[in-house]
Design an enzyme around this catalytic site. Sequence first.
Site, PDB file in Angstrom:
ATOM      1  NE  ARG A  68      -0.361  16.943 -11.849  1.00  0.00           N
ATOM      2  CZ  ARG A  68       0.353  16.156 -11.062  1.00  0.00           C
ATOM      3  NH1 ARG A  68       0.072  16.077  -9.779  1.00  0.00           N
ATOM      4  NH2 ARG A  68       1.354  15.435 -11.542  1.00  0.00           N
ATOM      5  CE  LYS A 108       4.374  18.017 -12.744  1.00  0.00           C
ATOM      6  NZ  LYS A 108       4.451  16.930 -13.676  1.00  0.00           N
ATOM      7  CE  LYS A 117      -1.294  13.786 -13.758  1.00  0.00           C
ATOM      8  NZ  LYS A 117      -1.641  14.343 -15.080  1.00  0.00           N
ATOM      9  CG  HIS A 134       5.266  11.786 -23.863  1.00  0.00           C
ATOM     10  ND1 HIS A 134       3.919  11.517 -23.983  1.00  0.00           N
ATOM     11  CD2 HIS A 134       5.355  12.815 -22.971  1.00  0.00           C
ATOM     12  CE1 HIS A 134       3.230  12.320 -23.187  1.00  0.00           C
ATOM     13  NE2 HIS A 134       4.072  13.116 -22.566  1.00  0.00           N
ATOM     14  NE  ARG A 155      -4.070  -1.932   2.078  1.00  0.00           N
ATOM     15  CZ  ARG A 155      -4.009  -2.967   2.915  1.00  0.00           C
ATOM     16  NH1 ARG A 155      -3.083  -3.019   3.841  1.00  0.00           N
ATOM     17  NH2 ARG A 155      -4.893  -3.934   2.822  1.00  0.00           N
ATOM     18  CD  GLU A 166      -4.863  15.903 -14.619  1.00  0.00           C
ATOM     19  OE1 GLU A 166      -3.668  15.594 -14.490  1.00  0.00           O
ATOM     20  OE2 GLU A 166      -5.573  15.530 -15.559  1.00  0.00           O
ATOM     21  CG  HIS A 191      -1.689  10.842 -24.314  1.00  0.00           C
ATOM     22  ND1 HIS A 191      -2.370  10.985 -23.131  1.00  0.00           N
ATOM     23  CD2 HIS A 191      -0.381  11.062 -24.019  1.00  0.00           C
ATOM     24  CE1 HIS A 191      -1.509  11.278 -22.166  1.00  0.00           C
ATOM     25  NE2 HIS A 191      -0.296  11.339 -22.686  1.00  0.00           N
ATOM     26  CG  HIS A 249      -0.057  15.766 -22.679  1.00  0.00           C
ATOM     27  ND1 HIS A 249       0.534  17.013 -22.773  1.00  0.00           N
ATOM     28  CD2 HIS A 249       0.872  14.962 -22.100  1.00  0.00           C
ATOM     29  CE1 HIS A 249       1.755  16.950 -22.269  1.00  0.00           C
ATOM     30  NE2 HIS A 249       2.000  15.722 -21.858  1.00  0.00           N
ATOM     31  CG  ASN A 277      -3.290  16.691 -18.708  1.00  0.00           C
ATOM     32  OD1 ASN A 277      -2.223  16.156 -18.390  1.00  0.00           O
ATOM     33  ND2 ASN A 277      -4.385  16.589 -17.982  1.00  0.00           N
ATOM     34  CD  GLU A 308       5.628  16.984 -21.764  1.00  0.00           C
ATOM     35  OE1 GLU A 308       4.877  17.906 -21.399  1.00  0.00           O
ATOM     36  OE2 GLU A 308       5.215  15.820 -21.967  1.00  0.00           O
TER      37      GLU A 308
HETATM   38  N1  GLY Z   1       2.799  15.617 -16.731  1.00  0.00           N
HETATM   39  C1  GLY Z   1       1.542  16.125 -16.378  1.00  0.00           C
HETATM   40  C2  GLY Z   1       1.290  16.162 -14.922  1.00  0.00           C
HETATM   41  O1  GLY Z   1       2.170  15.866 -14.138  1.00  0.00           O
HETATM   42  O2  GLY Z   1       0.210  16.484 -14.502  1.00  0.00           O
END
Ligand code: GLY
Length: 339
Positions: free
Chosen positions: A227, A213, A135, A251, A113, A223, A238, A234, A231, A177
Site C-alpha cells: 500500500r 486502489k 484511511k 494536496h 468504538r 499498509e 506533505h 507524498h 504514497n 492522484e
Molecule cells: N491515499 C493513500 C492510501 O489510501 O493509502
Amino acid sequence: MVLTVNLPTESYDIVIEEGALARADDMLDLNRRCLVVTDEGVPKEYAETIVKKCAAPTLITIPQGEGSKSLQLFQSLCSAMLAEGFTRSDCVVAVGGGVVGDLAGFAAACYMRGIDFYNIPTTLLSQVDSSVGGKTAVNFGGTKNIIGSFHQPKKVLIDPLVLKTLNPRHISAGLAEALKMALTSDREFYGIFKAGKAKESLAEVIKRALLIKISVVEQDEKEGGLRRILNFGHTLGHGIEALQGDDGLYHGECVALGMLPMCGDGIRAEVTEILKSLELPTVLPVDLEEALAFADHDKKCVTDGVNIVRVDVAGEYVMEKMPLEEWKQLIRDRVGGMI
Ligand code: GLY
C-alpha cells in the site's frame, strides 16, 4: 457500475453512477440517526439532498481546508453525536472531499468504538483515491494524518455529476492522484495521460484508478508493504503542503510536485510535460530544505530509513528503504536538475 472491495473482515461496494446522490436512500440505510458532514466549499444542495433522505439527520458544515482535520472539530462531531443520542446502530455520512471524509470517518471510527460510515466523495481526488480504503485521520502537532485509524466505509457512492460544479484546479489535483496510480501500476492507464486525454476521459480515469486502489487495498489493507505505493510522491508532497496555509497549493498539486523527483531520469521530462498540460505545478513554491525537514516527522519515515517509492519506467514501481539523508540528497540533486 459497482466495484467491490473484498477484505477478510468486511467487504463493501463502490457505486459509480450518475444521479447516485439523488438516489442515495435506495443504496444506503439512512433510516436512523445520521450525522451528515460537509464543508463550506461543497455546494449546499449536495448535503441537503442527503439530509432530506435521513430519518433523523444532524448536519454539520465544517470550514473548507486542511485546517479542519483537527482534534477540535473531531470533538465537535463526537459532541454532536452524543448530544443527539447516537448509538452503535447509527451512522456518519461524509459529503465532500478528502478533508471531510478523513475527519468524518475518524469520528465514525472512534464513536462507541466504531459506527457505520458512508462516504459520498464530491471531489475527483476523493473519488479516485481517498474515499476508498478506510484511511481516516486528523492532523496534530503540525504533522499530517498523525492521529487516525483504519475504518472501512460501509459503502461509497460516487456520482460523477457532482464534478460539474468542481473548479478546474480541483479536477487537476484529482488527476495528479490518478496519475500517481498510473505511474506506479498501469502503463496502459498512463497512456491516457501521455496522449493528453485524461481530462476528457474522467469516467475511465475514475474506474481505472479505483481498480488499482482496490487491488492494492485488498492485498495490503493496513499498509504493511504494497500500500506504500499509494504514497508515491507524498513524503515530499506533505512537506510542501505543510509549509503553506489553506490558501496554498491543494494536496493533489503538492503530490504532483512530490512525484517529480521520484521519477527516474528517463521519464521525468515526460511527466513534467504531462503535469504542465494538466495545469499542475512543476516548480517548488517553497524552500526545498524546509519541505525536506518535514520528512523527519513523516510517519512513513521509520527510524532506520525512509520507505520510498520510485518510478523509473511508467507503470512499474520500485520500493526501497534508504537512509533519510540519502533520500534528501536524491531529491536535492533531482530538484536542482529540474530548475
Ligand atoms: N491515499 C493513500 C492510501 O489510501 O493509502
